[in-house]
Scaffold this motif. Sequence first.
Motif, PDB file in Angstrom:
ATOM      1  N   LEU A   9       6.664   2.992  -1.146  1.00 31.58           N
ATOM      2  CA  LEU A   9       5.948   1.735  -1.358  1.00 31.58           C
ATOM      3  C   LEU A   9       5.915   0.902  -0.084  1.00 31.58           C
ATOM      4  O   LEU A   9       4.930   0.205   0.194  1.00 31.58           O
ATOM      5  CB  LEU A   9       6.616   0.924  -2.474  1.00 31.58           C
ATOM      6  CG  LEU A   9       6.506   1.461  -3.900  1.00 31.58           C
ATOM      7  CD1 LEU A   9       7.248   0.544  -4.857  1.00 31.58           C
ATOM      8  CD2 LEU A   9       5.043   1.592  -4.314  1.00 31.58           C
ATOM      9  N   LEU A  10       6.989   0.969   0.693  1.00 32.04           N
ATOM     10  CA  LEU A  10       7.045   0.184   1.924  1.00 32.04           C
ATOM     11  C   LEU A  10       5.968   0.608   2.914  1.00 32.04           C
ATOM     12  O   LEU A  10       5.447  -0.224   3.656  1.00 32.04           O
ATOM     13  CB  LEU A  10       8.418   0.333   2.576  1.00 32.04           C
ATOM     14  CG  LEU A  10       9.589  -0.377   1.904  1.00 32.04           C
ATOM     15  CD1 LEU A  10      10.875  -0.072   2.657  1.00 32.04           C
ATOM     16  CD2 LEU A  10       9.357  -1.879   1.846  1.00 32.04           C
ATOM     17  N   ASP A  12       2.993   1.521   2.312  1.00 34.86           N
ATOM     18  CA  ASP A  12       1.756   0.822   1.941  1.00 34.86           C
ATOM     19  C   ASP A  12       1.873  -0.672   2.227  1.00 34.86           C
ATOM     20  O   ASP A  12       0.922  -1.277   2.750  1.00 34.86           O
ATOM     21  CB  ASP A  12       1.451   1.048   0.465  1.00 34.86           C
ATOM     22  CG  ASP A  12       1.158   2.504   0.141  1.00 34.86           C
ATOM     23  OD1 ASP A  12       0.654   3.205   1.042  1.00 34.86           O
ATOM     24  OD2 ASP A  12       1.451   2.938  -0.984  1.00 34.86           O
ATOM     25  N   ARG A  13       3.020  -1.262   1.915  1.00 34.96           N
ATOM     26  CA  ARG A  13       3.207  -2.701   2.123  1.00 34.96           C
ATOM     27  C   ARG A  13       3.133  -3.061   3.605  1.00 34.96           C
ATOM     28  O   ARG A  13       2.705  -4.170   3.956  1.00 34.96           O
ATOM     29  CB  ARG A  13       4.563  -3.138   1.557  1.00 34.96           C
ATOM     30  CG  ARG A  13       4.723  -2.978   0.049  1.00 34.96           C
ATOM     31  CD  ARG A  13       4.161  -4.137  -0.723  1.00 34.96           C
ATOM     32  NE  ARG A  13       4.462  -4.033  -2.135  1.00 34.96           N
ATOM     33  CZ  ARG A  13       5.385  -4.748  -2.763  1.00 34.96           C
ATOM     34  NH1 ARG A  13       6.118  -5.638  -2.107  1.00 34.96           N
ATOM     35  NH2 ARG A  13       5.579  -4.603  -4.061  1.00 34.96           N
ATOM     36  N   ASN A  15       1.324  -1.557   5.756  1.00 39.07           N
ATOM     37  CA  ASN A  15      -0.038  -1.265   6.222  1.00 39.07           C
ATOM     38  C   ASN A  15      -0.109  -0.138   7.269  1.00 39.07           C
ATOM     39  O   ASN A  15      -0.955  -0.178   8.170  1.00 39.07           O
ATOM     40  CB  ASN A  15      -0.697  -2.531   6.783  1.00 39.07           C
ATOM     41  CG  ASN A  15      -0.877  -3.598   5.724  1.00 39.07           C
ATOM     42  OD1 ASN A  15      -1.268  -3.317   4.596  1.00 39.07           O
ATOM     43  ND2 ASN A  15      -0.584  -4.841   6.093  1.00 39.07           N
TER      44      ASN A  15
END
Length: 215
Positions: A9-10, A12-13, A15
Amino acid sequence: MTENQRLKLLIDRLNFKTQKEFAESLNIQQGSLSDILRERIGISNAIKDRLFLKFNVNITWLEEGTGEPFLKKGPIISETKEGVPYFDISLSDTDTLLLEEDQADYFVNYKPFNDCTAYLPVYGDSMYPKYASGEIIAVREVTNYEVLQWGESYVVMADEKSNHMRSIKMIYEHADKSKLILRSSNPNFKGDTIIEKNSISSLYIIKGKITRNLI
């Protein structure tokens, strides 16, 4: 959700467009990152250090899923020589502690410790709970071994006369002024170590630490 899944998830967070770019930012192989994301291996303390220092990742969230993924503020990582150099090394893996700026992994600009010589990761549990494995310590070099702070913690590097000792220990005064008493803070590591002052090749006092609950 596991910490490996939260790491995904990180990406994606933060970017990152590709996993390769993310792996490069952490200075790890893309294959290692792939193994982590597939939960074949765990996330090492060294990688957690980098996530915390470079991206202000809340390691408690990563490990336990509680709190927010990112801390609101924290140490600032610099690619240039601004701040104190961080060396991703284990004391047990090095014969001498040569903290050359050109060998630093990166620089940490954090005002409380900007007068220090270096940041180092903690490995092992001999100094727990004072310093736990995975924490990052700020150290400052000591050159006068006649003026030491008894009961404080130091990174001690010794020569062959003391079996090339490389350790973090609390230092206490010995009745013989030519010697020092080294002691662990972990009660499970019993017994003192006595070394000659003239066997010390380098000595660094620990001025503080960056913990995962710093902010």
